[in-house]
Design an enzyme around this catalytic site. Structure first.
Site, PDB file in Angstrom:
ATOM      1  N   SER A   7      42.119  35.671  47.494  1.00 14.22           N
ATOM      2  CA  SER A   7      42.939  34.892  48.292  1.00 14.22           C
ATOM      3  C   SER A   7      42.495  34.445  49.720  1.00 14.22           C
ATOM      4  O   SER A   7      41.883  35.391  50.448  1.00 14.22           O
ATOM      5  CB  SER A   7      44.322  35.502  48.366  1.00 14.22           C
ATOM      6  OG  SER A   7      45.337  35.072  49.355  1.00 14.22           O
ATOM      7  N   TYR A  51      48.667  42.827  51.261  1.00 13.80           N
ATOM      8  CA  TYR A  51      48.201  41.976  50.196  1.00 13.80           C
ATOM      9  C   TYR A  51      46.793  41.418  50.728  1.00 13.80           C
ATOM     10  O   TYR A  51      45.764  41.637  49.997  1.00 13.80           O
ATOM     11  CB  TYR A  51      49.017  40.614  49.933  1.00 13.80           C
ATOM     12  CG  TYR A  51      48.600  39.589  49.037  1.00 13.80           C
ATOM     13  CD1 TYR A  51      48.479  39.856  47.828  1.00 13.80           C
ATOM     14  CD2 TYR A  51      48.097  38.293  49.509  1.00 13.80           C
ATOM     15  CE1 TYR A  51      47.970  38.813  46.664  1.00 13.80           C
ATOM     16  CE2 TYR A  51      47.646  37.154  48.860  1.00 13.80           C
ATOM     17  CZ  TYR A  51      47.566  37.586  47.412  1.00 13.80           C
ATOM     18  OH  TYR A  51      47.360  36.458  46.436  1.00 13.80           O
TER      19      TYR A  51
HETATM   20  P1  NAP Z   1      51.531  35.548  38.554  1.00 17.32           P
HETATM   21  O1  NAP Z   1      52.178  34.175  38.016  1.00 17.32           O
HETATM   22  O2  NAP Z   1      52.713  36.206  39.121  1.00 17.32           O
HETATM   23  O3  NAP Z   1      50.962  35.969  37.363  1.00 17.32           O
HETATM   24  C1  NAP Z   1      50.275  37.386  37.708  1.00 17.32           C
HETATM   25  C2  NAP Z   1      49.861  37.961  36.484  1.00 17.32           C
HETATM   26  O4  NAP Z   1      49.255  39.381  36.566  1.00 17.32           O
HETATM   27  C3  NAP Z   1      50.816  38.131  35.255  1.00 17.32           C
HETATM   28  O5  NAP Z   1      50.153  37.519  34.146  1.00 17.32           O
HETATM   29  C4  NAP Z   1      51.290  39.441  35.154  1.00 17.32           C
HETATM   30  O6  NAP Z   1      51.695  39.719  33.708  1.00 17.32           O
HETATM   31  C5  NAP Z   1      49.910  40.191  35.611  1.00 17.32           C
HETATM   32  N1  NAP Z   1      50.289  41.637  36.002  1.00 17.32           N
HETATM   33  C6  NAP Z   1      50.808  41.830  37.013  1.00 17.32           C
HETATM   34  N2  NAP Z   1      50.857  43.163  37.101  1.00 17.32           N
HETATM   35  C7  NAP Z   1      50.263  43.548  36.291  1.00 17.32           C
HETATM   36  C8  NAP Z   1      49.924  45.040  35.780  1.00 17.32           C
HETATM   37  N3  NAP Z   1      50.325  45.961  36.521  1.00 17.32           N
HETATM   38  N4  NAP Z   1      49.430  45.165  34.660  1.00 17.32           N
HETATM   39  C9  NAP Z   1      48.985  44.048  33.770  1.00 17.32           C
HETATM   40  N5  NAP Z   1      48.937  42.779  34.053  1.00 17.32           N
HETATM   41  C10 NAP Z   1      49.792  42.502  35.521  1.00 17.32           C
HETATM   42  O7  NAP Z   1      50.714  35.310  39.512  1.00 17.32           O
HETATM   43  P2  NAP Z   1      49.091  33.885  39.863  1.00 17.32           P
HETATM   44  O8  NAP Z   1      49.861  33.089  40.955  1.00 17.32           O
HETATM   45  O9  NAP Z   1      49.120  33.468  38.647  1.00 17.32           O
HETATM   46  O10 NAP Z   1      48.265  34.963  40.270  1.00 17.32           O
HETATM   47  C11 NAP Z   1      47.174  35.368  39.725  1.00 17.32           C
HETATM   48  C12 NAP Z   1      45.917  35.748  40.837  1.00 17.32           C
HETATM   49  O11 NAP Z   1      45.762  34.749  41.760  1.00 17.32           O
HETATM   50  C13 NAP Z   1      46.575  37.092  41.784  1.00 17.32           C
HETATM   51  O12 NAP Z   1      45.532  37.850  41.934  1.00 17.32           O
HETATM   52  C14 NAP Z   1      46.852  36.443  42.932  1.00 17.32           C
HETATM   53  O13 NAP Z   1      46.543  37.188  44.206  1.00 17.32           O
HETATM   54  C15 NAP Z   1      45.902  35.182  42.960  1.00 17.32           C
HETATM   55  N6  NAP Z   1      46.283  34.210  43.895  1.00 17.32           N
HETATM   56  C16 NAP Z   1      47.359  33.205  43.631  1.00 17.32           C
HETATM   57  C17 NAP Z   1      47.891  32.130  44.367  1.00 17.32           C
HETATM   58  C18 NAP Z   1      48.851  31.257  44.267  1.00 17.32           C
HETATM   59  O14 NAP Z   1      49.102  30.213  44.989  1.00 17.32           O
HETATM   60  N7  NAP Z   1      49.583  31.421  43.086  1.00 17.32           N
HETATM   61  C19 NAP Z   1      47.044  32.053  45.783  1.00 17.32           C
HETATM   62  C20 NAP Z   1      45.983  32.795  46.097  1.00 17.32           C
HETATM   63  C21 NAP Z   1      45.701  33.758  45.080  1.00 17.32           C
HETATM   64  P3  NAP Z   1      52.691  40.834  33.333  1.00 17.32           P
HETATM   65  O15 NAP Z   1      53.924  40.588  34.254  1.00 17.32           O
HETATM   66  O16 NAP Z   1      53.032  40.481  31.991  1.00 17.32           O
HETATM   67  O17 NAP Z   1      52.107  42.272  33.367  1.00 17.32           O
END
Ligand code: NAP
Length: 247
Positions: A143, A158
């Protein structure tokens, strides 16, 4: 391994958001996707979607904080395929948005367990498999919070977890240099997912780019032809950056 055997690709956090989009993109590209997340129903829906276009997946319903399960996963993948071609360390938590002095130690520990330690435990468990691939490709989803010139107050936990992830990825990249394994970081920027909505509840999600757009771009970093390592792909600017380049 026959010349036609599929590439094996592990994606963490494949139940929704960026991980789901990446799992679908890899499966469409012909990989056998090993999809890890806690929510079994969402993983089954992903599996249905992958099968509908003739792709293949193996589901791993698992909490990333269950480190023994991550050790077992490496052993199971070794028994079944003897290698791993792609590892996407995507799953992550936003954790508490509050002043560092107010962060609850339980929340801190959970955030570090999922965002940092689980990725290290996976490196530890998967390293021989990635080396055995001959063209192992690793991408960790980071990020902009990790390396902003000016840190935002309240995002400390974070940001610290992602800065640690970046140091880990760069260290691992140096350790596997010359082994056919590349290790990249990818910064998605703001995307239309549940995590972003949690971070910015007042924002109109329709103003954001989608995880599917990001996943299409990321596919190149996971291809056997990809050669760069220890660098950061920045989706908002569509540039590959070295770490001396400020973002
Ligand atoms: P999201 O929609 O909240 O999805 C998070 C994923 O991680 C879900 O599939 C969740 O699955 C899984 N997860 C969370 N805790 C877990 C655990 N304890 N064990 C196994 N799986 C787990 O988030 P996202 O936006 O797609 O984010 C994905 C990545 O991108 C993250 O690393 C985030 O920091 C990064 N990111 C996102 C953004 C953005 O704008 N969206 C920006 C910068 C970086 P379950 O709940 O089914 O376990």
């Amino acid at each position: 391994m026959t010349p036609h055997s599929p590439r094996i690709a592990l994606v963490t956090g494949a139940s929704r958001g960026i991980g789901r989009a990446l799992a679908l993109e890899l499966a469409r590209d012909g990989a056998h996707v090993v999809a890890l997340a806690r929510t079994q129903g969402a993983l089954e829906e992903l599996d249905d979607e992958i099968r509908a276009f003739g792709g293949e997946a193996t589901l791993v319903p698992c909490d990333l904080a269950d480190f023994d399960a991550l050790d077992r996963l490496g052993a199971v993948l070794f028994e079944r395929w003897g290698k791993l071609d792609v590892f996407v360390g995507n799953a992550g938590l936003l954790g508490p948005l509050s002043p560092l002095a107010h962060v609850d130690p339980k929340d801190w520990n959970r955030l570090m367990a999922v965002n940092v330690t689980a990725n290290w435990r996976l490196i530890r468990s998967l390293d021989p498999l990635l080396r055995a691939s001959g063209a192992g490709r690793v991408v960790f989803i980071t990020s902009g919070a990790a390396h902003r010139a000016t840190m935002k107050p309240f995002w400390g936990a974070y940001a610290i977890s992602k800065a640690a992830l970046e140091a880990m990825a760069r260290t691992y990249a140096a350790e596997v240099a010359g082994e056919g394994v590349t290790v990249m970081l990818a910064n998605p920027g703001p995307l239309r997912t549940r995590m972003r909505a949690q971070a910015m509840p007042g924002e109109d999600p329709l103003t954001l780019r989608t995880p599917e757009e990001f996943a299409k771009k990321c596919l190149a970093l996971l291809a056997p032809e990809w050669r760069e390592s220890a660098r950061l792909y920045d989706f908002p600017t569509d540039r590959v950056l070295s770490f001396s380049t400020p973002v």
